[in-house]
Write a protein that holds these residues in place. Structure first.
Motif, PDB file in Angstrom:
ATOM      1  N   LEU A   1       0.837  -1.200   0.000  1.00 47.19           N
ATOM      2  CA  LEU A   1       0.000   0.000   0.000  1.00 47.19           C
ATOM      3  C   LEU A   1       0.874   1.253   0.000  1.00 47.19           C
ATOM      4  CD1 LEU A   1      -2.928   1.091   0.155  1.00 47.19           C
ATOM      5  CD2 LEU A   1      -2.662   1.135   2.626  1.00 47.19           C
ATOM      6  N   ILE A   2       1.973   1.185   0.755  1.00 43.90           N
ATOM      7  CA  ILE A   2       2.851   2.351   0.826  1.00 43.90           C
ATOM      8  C   ILE A   2       3.353   2.703  -0.565  1.00 43.90           C
ATOM      9  CG2 ILE A   2       5.061   3.213   1.717  1.00 43.90           C
ATOM     10  CD1 ILE A   2       4.614   1.568   4.184  1.00 43.90           C
ATOM     11  N   VAL A   3       3.726   1.688  -1.301  1.00 42.22           N
ATOM     12  CA  VAL A   3       4.233   1.916  -2.658  1.00 42.22           C
ATOM     13  C   VAL A   3       3.157   2.580  -3.509  1.00 42.22           C
ATOM     14  CG1 VAL A   3       5.124   0.784  -4.720  1.00 42.22           C
ATOM     15  CG2 VAL A   3       5.812  -0.034  -2.466  1.00 42.22           C
ATOM     16  N   ALA A   4       1.958   2.004  -3.457  1.00 46.60           N
ATOM     17  CA  ALA A   4       0.863   2.551  -4.265  1.00 46.60           C
ATOM     18  C   ALA A   4       0.524   3.970  -3.806  1.00 46.60           C
ATOM     19  CB  ALA A   4      -0.362   1.651  -4.147  1.00 46.60           C
ATOM     20  N   LEU A   5       0.544   4.140  -2.520  1.00 48.87           N
ATOM     21  CA  LEU A   5       0.196   5.446  -1.953  1.00 48.87           C
ATOM     22  C   LEU A   5       1.229   6.494  -2.368  1.00 48.87           C
ATOM     23  CD1 LEU A   5      -2.212   6.177  -0.271  1.00 48.87           C
ATOM     24  CD2 LEU A   5      -0.901   5.736   1.791  1.00 48.87           C
ATOM     25  N   ASN A   6       2.509   6.066  -2.358  1.00 47.27           N
ATOM     26  CA  ASN A   6       3.585   6.957  -2.778  1.00 47.27           C
ATOM     27  C   ASN A   6       3.356   7.463  -4.194  1.00 47.27           C
ATOM     28  OD1 ASN A   6       5.484   7.629  -0.898  1.00 47.27           O
ATOM     29  ND2 ASN A   6       6.505   5.635  -1.014  1.00 47.27           N
ATOM     30  N   ALA A   7       2.980   6.547  -5.038  1.00 40.64           N
ATOM     31  CA  ALA A   7       2.764   6.909  -6.430  1.00 40.64           C
ATOM     32  C   ALA A   7       1.625   7.916  -6.542  1.00 40.64           C
ATOM     33  CB  ALA A   7       2.437   5.645  -7.235  1.00 40.64           C
ATOM     34  N   GLU A   8       0.543   7.653  -5.774  1.00 37.40           N
ATOM     35  CA  GLU A   8      -0.604   8.566  -5.817  1.00 37.40           C
ATOM     36  C   GLU A   8      -0.247   9.938  -5.270  1.00 37.40           C
ATOM     37  OE1 GLU A   8      -3.540   8.252  -7.328  1.00 37.40           O
ATOM     38  OE2 GLU A   8      -2.577   6.415  -8.035  1.00 37.40           O
TER      39      GLU A   8
ATOM     40  N   ASN B   1     -15.820  -5.834  -6.344  1.00 36.96           N
ATOM     41  CA  ASN B   1     -16.821  -5.742  -7.411  1.00 36.96           C
ATOM     42  C   ASN B   1     -17.522  -4.403  -7.428  1.00 36.96           C
ATOM     43  OD1 ASN B   1     -16.264  -8.311  -8.276  1.00 36.96           O
ATOM     44  ND2 ASN B   1     -17.754  -9.248  -6.885  1.00 36.96           N
ATOM     45  N   VAL B   2     -17.769  -3.883  -6.268  1.00 40.26           N
ATOM     46  CA  VAL B   2     -18.462  -2.592  -6.172  1.00 40.26           C
ATOM     47  C   VAL B   2     -17.580  -1.480  -6.724  1.00 40.26           C
ATOM     48  CG1 VAL B   2     -19.400  -0.874  -4.580  1.00 40.26           C
ATOM     49  CG2 VAL B   2     -19.848  -3.299  -4.199  1.00 40.26           C
ATOM     50  N   LEU B   3     -16.297  -1.577  -6.439  1.00 40.23           N
ATOM     51  CA  LEU B   3     -15.387  -0.507  -6.857  1.00 40.23           C
ATOM     52  C   LEU B   3     -14.996  -0.683  -8.329  1.00 40.23           C
ATOM     53  CD1 LEU B   3     -13.071  -0.282  -3.728  1.00 40.23           C
ATOM     54  CD2 LEU B   3     -15.075   1.108  -4.281  1.00 40.23           C
ATOM     55  N   ARG B   4     -14.277   0.319  -8.824  1.00 43.61           N
ATOM     56  CA  ARG B   4     -13.861   0.284 -10.224  1.00 43.61           C
ATOM     57  C   ARG B   4     -12.610  -0.578 -10.357  1.00 43.61           C
ATOM     58  NH1 ARG B   4     -12.746   6.383 -10.559  1.00 43.61           N
ATOM     59  NH2 ARG B   4     -11.758   5.700  -8.640  1.00 43.61           N
ATOM     60  N   LYS B   5     -12.249  -0.848 -11.602  1.00 39.71           N
ATOM     61  CA  LYS B   5     -11.103  -1.705 -11.870  1.00 39.71           C
ATOM     62  C   LYS B   5      -9.797  -1.089 -11.395  1.00 39.71           C
ATOM     63  CE  LYS B   5     -11.552  -5.163 -15.417  1.00 39.71           C
ATOM     64  NZ  LYS B   5     -12.219  -5.101 -16.716  1.00 39.71           N
ATOM     65  N   GLU B   6      -9.699   0.216 -11.615  1.00 35.99           N
ATOM     66  CA  GLU B   6      -8.416   0.857 -11.312  1.00 35.99           C
ATOM     67  C   GLU B   6      -8.175   1.033  -9.813  1.00 35.99           C
ATOM     68  OE1 GLU B   6     -10.870   2.046 -13.109  1.00 35.99           O
ATOM     69  OE2 GLU B   6     -11.004   4.228 -13.092  1.00 35.99           O
ATOM     70  N   ASP B   7      -9.227   0.796  -9.024  1.00 30.02           N
ATOM     71  CA  ASP B   7      -9.048   0.912  -7.572  1.00 30.02           C
ATOM     72  C   ASP B   7      -8.356  -0.345  -7.037  1.00 30.02           C
ATOM     73  OD1 ASP B   7     -10.365   3.296  -7.744  1.00 30.02           O
ATOM     74  OD2 ASP B   7     -12.335   2.381  -7.365  1.00 30.02           O
ATOM     75  N   THR B   8      -7.564  -0.135  -5.971  1.00 29.99           N
ATOM     76  CA  THR B   8      -6.828  -1.261  -5.410  1.00 29.99           C
ATOM     77  C   THR B   8      -7.351  -1.588  -4.030  1.00 29.99           C
ATOM     78  OG1 THR B   8      -4.943  -0.175  -6.408  1.00 29.99           O
ATOM     79  CG2 THR B   8      -4.487  -2.122  -5.057  1.00 29.99           C
ATOM     80  N   ILE B   9      -7.452  -2.880  -3.751  1.00 29.90           N
ATOM     81  CA  ILE B   9      -7.796  -3.272  -2.388  1.00 29.90           C
ATOM     82  C   ILE B   9      -6.593  -3.998  -1.808  1.00 29.90           C
ATOM     83  CG2 ILE B   9      -9.213  -4.841  -1.014  1.00 29.90           C
ATOM     84  CD1 ILE B   9     -11.527  -4.103  -2.851  1.00 29.90           C
ATOM     85  N   VAL B  10      -6.172  -3.570  -0.623  1.00 30.08           N
ATOM     86  CA  VAL B  10      -5.013  -4.183   0.024  1.00 30.08           C
ATOM     87  C   VAL B  10      -5.450  -4.768   1.352  1.00 30.08           C
ATOM     88  CG1 VAL B  10      -2.692  -3.818   0.929  1.00 30.08           C
ATOM     89  CG2 VAL B  10      -3.473  -2.496  -1.049  1.00 30.08           C
ATOM     90  N   LYS B  11      -5.104  -6.022   1.522  1.00 29.22           N
ATOM     91  CA  LYS B  11      -5.482  -6.652   2.793  1.00 29.22           C
ATOM     92  C   LYS B  11      -4.358  -6.454   3.806  1.00 29.22           C
ATOM     93  CE  LYS B  11      -7.334 -10.821   4.715  1.00 29.22           C
ATOM     94  NZ  LYS B  11      -7.443 -12.261   4.637  1.00 29.22           N
ATOM     95  N   GLY B  12      -4.732  -5.903   4.936  1.00 29.86           N
ATOM     96  CA  GLY B  12      -3.719  -5.697   5.978  1.00 29.86           C
ATOM     97  C   GLY B  12      -3.926  -6.676   7.118  1.00 29.86           C
ATOM     98  N   GLN B  13      -3.378  -6.327   8.256  1.00 32.78           N
ATOM     99  CA  GLN B  13      -3.501  -7.232   9.403  1.00 32.78           C
ATOM    100  C   GLN B  13      -4.844  -7.052  10.099  1.00 32.78           C
ATOM    101  OE1 GLN B  13      -0.514  -7.035  12.397  1.00 32.78           O
ATOM    102  NE2 GLN B  13      -0.117  -9.209  12.204  1.00 32.78           N
ATOM    103  N   ALA B  14      -4.981  -5.903  10.714  1.00 29.15           N
ATOM    104  CA  ALA B  14      -6.239  -5.633  11.392  1.00 29.15           C
ATOM    105  C   ALA B  14      -7.177  -4.861  10.487  1.00 29.15           C
ATOM    106  CB  ALA B  14      -5.982  -4.851  12.659  1.00 29.15           C
ATOM    107  N   TYR B  15      -6.572  -4.070   9.625  1.00 26.41           N
ATOM    108  CA  TYR B  15      -7.371  -3.253   8.715  1.00 26.41           C
ATOM    109  C   TYR B  15      -7.160  -3.723   7.298  1.00 26.41           C
ATOM    110  CZ  TYR B  15      -6.777  -0.146  12.677  1.00 26.41           C
ATOM    111  OH  TYR B  15      -6.744   0.385  13.913  1.00 26.41           O
ATOM    112  N   ASP B  16      -8.157  -3.417   6.533  1.00 26.58           N
ATOM    113  CA  ASP B  16      -7.968  -3.558   5.096  1.00 26.58           C
ATOM    114  C   ASP B  16      -8.095  -2.174   4.500  1.00 26.58           C
ATOM    115  OD1 ASP B  16      -7.721  -6.311   5.353  1.00 26.58           O
ATOM    116  OD2 ASP B  16      -9.910  -6.523   5.464  1.00 26.58           O
TER     117      ASP B  16
END
Lengths: 597, 422
Positions: free
Chosen positions: A485-492, A538-553
């Motif tokens: 997520l950090i990597v993706a977030l950095n890019a954003e 499925n609800v979100l768009r294709k370009e959106d990313t879902i990242v599974k974390g430990q306690a949070y997603d």
């Protein structure tokens, strides 16, 4: 004093702070190096590509340059070569190459001349320190040999603070101990210590081998996650504060070490990373109480100002302060242990309690019997009557020969030897042994000491992390996010700063986790969670990313205005939860770019 | 009755002066001189403040010693009135004499609050004398004021009572004692009048004659030198009279200040009153005629002409007057039959005139006493004092003379009474 100084010099081995340039494009490696080197007291500049590395080298002077072999724009070899070309050999920093591709690097043997050293990746943190600091580190257990100052015979004669050897029956257990002071290296943390901090599961306990004060051991609490290791005290000086007093441990009792270490490990497996990695001292204390498995217990200790210490290697006042807060937030429950008088000037409970003269507060008072001579009505202290063995009335000169017929003793008096004041009611006074303030027995303040136990709420928090509390008051902590997520977030973030493209980060927590775990088992929860994330995808768009974390997603929504997401959040949640059999108690928070600045 | 009265009066008016004297010899011998001296005293001293013996030049250190047994309830009130003095004592020493009530704790609390300077407590009761001696033993003043727990004081009482010590011959000064509860009962009212006349006015007369023989235990001031010189207070009861007699014997002059006023509660029941007076009179007799008999014996070294006067005064006006009254009455009735009533009545009317005069004088001398309220009780007091009191006194004397009854007084603990020599 001379001895103490010598000792400190040996232990600390002050390493001169180095100016270090790190050229590295991998986010994780970059963060790790920065953390390691700043911890060691060095000044670190970080660049992520070859071009800026060269710029930095031209503009500043460095002692060491740590360079990744593969860099965008210019690679490490080119940077080093180019710098040497322009500046010649004089005052050049030491260039150290880092690479996972040793083979590739060595193929360009000629270019390698420009480097003073090569470090293969993944690298050992100890090696990094050694290379940066240009010296051998006392890493693997050799005790530093005290160097006696030349010409100071006296100081040399005084034996240096003895480092207790690790008893063979403890060594035999085969545990990986973090040793104090060996692995702590003075005020900074040694590489080994740092490794323990970053991956504490590789270590089993902290072994204190030299007499250490609470302050000496502060690093256990200031360094990430070190609190999760049990402290075994080989010197016996820490008393009940240590988790185990190893000084009196016989060979037959070495199973105590095993039990301690295994106990910590077992509970550590259940401890949530939110707590383990927290920087908050309250969290750490909670975590420690959880790991010891026996609550926070006060023990009488005459060395302490407050007369008690607790079963944690922390100053008692810090413990009491934190515990009080934790009681307020219902993480700890307290039960009364004892009450101590307390000096309102210095907070000490160490008092000399004594009977004293009400007039001059002197404790030098002597009790004397009163004598009453019936015939002449003279009444006074016995010393008035004493003449050798005889009792002679000072008023009528008659000898008192028969108790109860001539005289009796109707009471007694305390006579002050300092001011001669007499009283039948001496005061109780308290003299503070730390600041010498004086208090009357009936006016001195008191403080209550409690023992503490974890509440159900605390157990839930310790095992499920902050999800339990909700994110409301927690600021987003970059370091706690999954690397992906950090990597993706950095890019954003970069896109946002470059051309103002907005994005939204949704963090998802599950309020009902512990409840579902309890009722249906963790497997059911995990399945439900996965299903929810699938739905969400499925609800979100294709370009959106879902990242599974430990306690949070997390869900990262690109090119989206966070406010829009906030408005539609309820719909998203309902749609994604539609087919779920279990109510996860999904809680979602939306963060925009501005919250990451 | 009325006829008897008129008969009596006509009989009396028909008598010559000589035969009247023969008829009223008792009154003339025992009553009249008693008043005369008071009148002279009143005439010679202008007002309450004239007996200032001299200014105290250096400020003496004044210690108050207050000793009590089971006085937890009254001690604070007493001490507070000590602290209200215009001349504040330099030191207050409180002694709990083997109290079994809350007094020691009460004193400790007062000490903490700074109301008293020294507190001394014993576990066994030793009696007022020994308890006071203990307090004096620890006190540090040049002048020691001894007060009772149940007394309270006028604002200027201390200022006045220490003034006479400016005269180096003065060893002790008695304060003036008035009844605090004159309205409590008829007996209390009579006592209030009695205190006014006999203490306030009587002692002024005594002071004039240098014959103050009792520095009252409720409120007296002593020069430390004098007190230590005679060894302090001896075993009671009547220790105040005893101490004064011994101070006089040691050559000290005794003063009295009518304006150093102290109030005390007098017994408000007849039985209480009689009990108290029995004790006083018994103690007086025991001390004067057992302990201090040789003062009157010219053959002993203790004999003193100065002391002889007040001793004779006491014998004559107290002992003999009390002893003679029954005989006088017997003689009167035997000789005159029914006419005796008229004669007694006439004598009483005559006495009333004297008592009235004394009352007015005392009221003038002691403006503090609420004399106007007491005035209606004057005639009653006259009979009470001249008749009833004499019988009480006589009974007490007889009881003491024959049975040593004062040995039974629980005023001093039994252990002390057993070894008391007099």
């Amino acid at each position: 004093m001379a001895h103490a100084q010598t000792q400190q010099e040996v232990v600390q081995r002050k390493v001169p702070a180095q100016r270090v340039l790190v050229a590295e494009d991998n986010v994780v490696t970059k963060d790790l190096l920065e953390m390691l080197l700043t911890q060691r007291g060095h000044q670190v500049d970080i660049v992520t590509d070859g071009k800026s590395a060269l710029e930095a080298l031209q503009n500043n002077s460095y002692d060491v340059v740590l360079m990744d072999f593969h860099l965008p724009e210019l690679d490490g070899l080119e940077v080093a070569a180019s710098f040497r070309d322009t500046n010649g050999a004089k005052e050049a920093p030491r260039f150290v190459a880092m690479t996972s591709d040793m083979k590739g690097l060595l193929e360009h043997a000629a270019d390698c001349e420009n480097f003073d050293g090569i470090m293969p990746k993944p690298f050992d943190l100890e090696d990094v320190c050694r290379v940066i600091e240009g010296q051998e580190m006392p890493l693997s257990g050799e005790t530093p040999v005290p160097v006696a100052p030349v010409g100071k015979d006296k100081a040399a004669q005084i034996p240096a603070k003895s480092t207790t050897p690790i008893p063979s029956h403890i060594q035999k257990l085969g545990y990986n101990f973090l040793r104090w002071p060996d692995d702590f290296d003075g005020e900074r943390l040694s590489a080994r210590g740092l490794q323990a901090s970053l991956d504490n599961r590789k270590f089993d306990a902290i072994l204190v081998r030299e007499r250490a004060s609470i302050d000496d051991l502060a690093q256990i609490w200031t360094t990430k996650s070190l609190f999760s290791l049990p402290v075994i005290d080989l010197t016996g000086a820490l008393g009940k504060r240590a988790d185990l007093d190893g000084s009196k441990l016989s060979t037959a009792e070495s199973d105590q070490v095993t039990r301690l270490v295994e106990g910590f490990h077992n509970r550590l497996a259940k401890l949530h990373d939110d707590v383990l990695l927290s920087d908050d001292i309250g969290d750490k204390l909670l975590g420690h109480i959880y790991l010891t498995g026996c609550g926070l217990k006060p023990v009488y200790d005459a060395q302490e100002k407050g007369f008690v210490c607790y079963n944690a290697v922390l100053p008692s006042d810090v413990i009491e302060q934190e515990a009080k807060k934790l009681v307020q937030s219902e993480f700890l429950s307290q039960s009364f242990f004892d009450r101590f008088p307390q000096c309102d000037r210095c907070q000490s409970s160490r008092f000399n309690v004594r009977e004293e003269c009400p007039d001059c507060n002197s404790p030098n008072i002597v009790e004397q019997a009163y004598l009453h001579h019936f015939v002449c009505a003279y009444q006074g202290p016995e010393s008035d009557f004493r003449q050798g063995d005889d009792l002679v009335c000072p008023k009528c000169r008659q000898e008192l020969s028969h108790f109860s017929i001539d005289y009796d003793k109707p009471g007694s008096v305390m006579v002050c030897s300092t001011c001669a004041h007499a009283t039948s009611e001496p005061d109780v006074g308290l003299l503070c042994m730390d600041c010498e303030a004086h208090f009357d027995g009936d006016t001195v303040g008191a403080t209550d000491v409690f023992s503490y136990a974890l509440t159900d709420r605390a157990y839930a928090y310790l095992e499920t992390g902050r999800a339990l509390l909700g994110r409301k008051r927690e600021a987003m902590r970059f370091a706690e996010l999954p690397v992906e997520l950090i990597v993706a977030l950095n890019a954003e973030l970069k896109r946002f700063s470059d051309n103002n493209t907005p994005f939204a980060l949704v963090d998802i927590s599950y309020r009902n986790k512990s409840e579902i775990d309890h009722e249906h088992g963790p497997r059911q929860f995990d399945q439900a969670r996965d299903l929810f994330l699938e739905n969400l995808d499925n609800v979100l768009r294709k370009e959106d990313t879902i990242v599974k974390g430990q306690a949070y997603d997390f869900a990262l929504l690109r090119e989206t205005d966070p406010q829009e997401v906030r408005d539609g959040l309820e719909d998203i949640r309902t749609n994604a939860s539609e087919v779920l059999r279990l109510d996860l108690g999904v809680v979602m928070h939306v963060y925009g770019p501005e919250e990451f600045s | 009755m009325v006829t008897a009265l008129t008969d009596g009066l006509s009989y009396l008016s028909a008598q010559s002066l000589a035969s009247l004297a023969a008829l009223f010899w008792f009154t003339i011998v025992f009553e009249v001189p008693r008043y005369t001296l008071s009148f002279v005293a009143a005439a010679l001293t202008g007002g309450p403040k004239t007996q200032s013996v001299g200014e105290v030049r250096t400020r003496p250190r004044v210690s108050v010693v207050v000793a009590g047994h089971n006085e937890a309830d009254s001690i604070e009130k007493c001490v507070r009135s000590l602290l209200e003095q215009s001349r504040r004592p330099d030191e207050i020493v409180a002694v709990s004499d083997g109290s079994s009530d809350n007094m020691p704790a009460k004193l400790a609390d007062m000490k903490r609050r700074g109301l008293v300077d020294q507190v001394h407590c014993t576990d066994l009761r030793a009696g007022k004398s020994a308890a006071t001696n203990l307090g004096v033993r620890w006190s540090s003043g040049d002048i020691i004021i001894n007060v009772d727990c149940d007394c309270s004081f006028d604002r200027h009482a201390f200022k006045h009572v220490i003034e006479p010590f400016g005269d180096p011959e003065i060893g002790a000064v008695s304060g003036n004692i008035l009844a605090r509860n004159p309205g409590a009962s008829l007996v209390a009212t009579f006592q209030a009048i009695e205190y006014m006349i006999s203490i306030s006015l009587g002692k002024q007369a005594d002071a004039l004659k240098e014959e103050v023989v009792c520095v009252s235990g409720a409120f007296g001031a002593f020069r430390r030198e004098a007190l230590d010189g005679v060894g302090g207070i001896d075993v009671g009861g009547g220790e105040d009279l005893d101490l004064t007699l011994r101070l006089r014997e040691a050559g000290w002059r005794i003063g009295f200040r009518p304006d150093a006023i102290c109030y005390t509660d007098v017994p408000d029941t007849l039985s209480g009153f009689i009990k108290q007076r029995f004790r006083w009179e018994r103690d007086a007799l025991r001390l004067r005629y057992r302990k201090h008999m040789d003062i009157m014996n010219p053959l002993t070294p203790r004999f003193s002409v100065r002391e002889l006067f007040h001793e004779l005064d006491f014998i004559f006006f107290h002992v003999i007057a009390a002893a003679m009254l029954p005989f006088y009455l017997l003689w009167l009735f035997a000789t005159y039959g029914n006419l005796a009533f008229s004669i007694l009545l006439a004598a009483q009317i005559g006495l009333l005139v004297f008592d009235g005069l004394a009352f007015v004088l005392a009221a003038l001398k002691t403006p503090k006493a609420d004399s106007l309220r007491l005035l209606p009780f004057m005639p009653g007091f006259s009979i009470f004092n001249g008749g009833f009191m004499r019988f009480v006194r006589l009974a007490a004397y007889l009881q003491e003379w024959i049975f040593n009854a004062s040995d039974q007084d629980n005023y001093v603990p039994e252990k002390v009474r057993l070894v008391r020599r007099w």
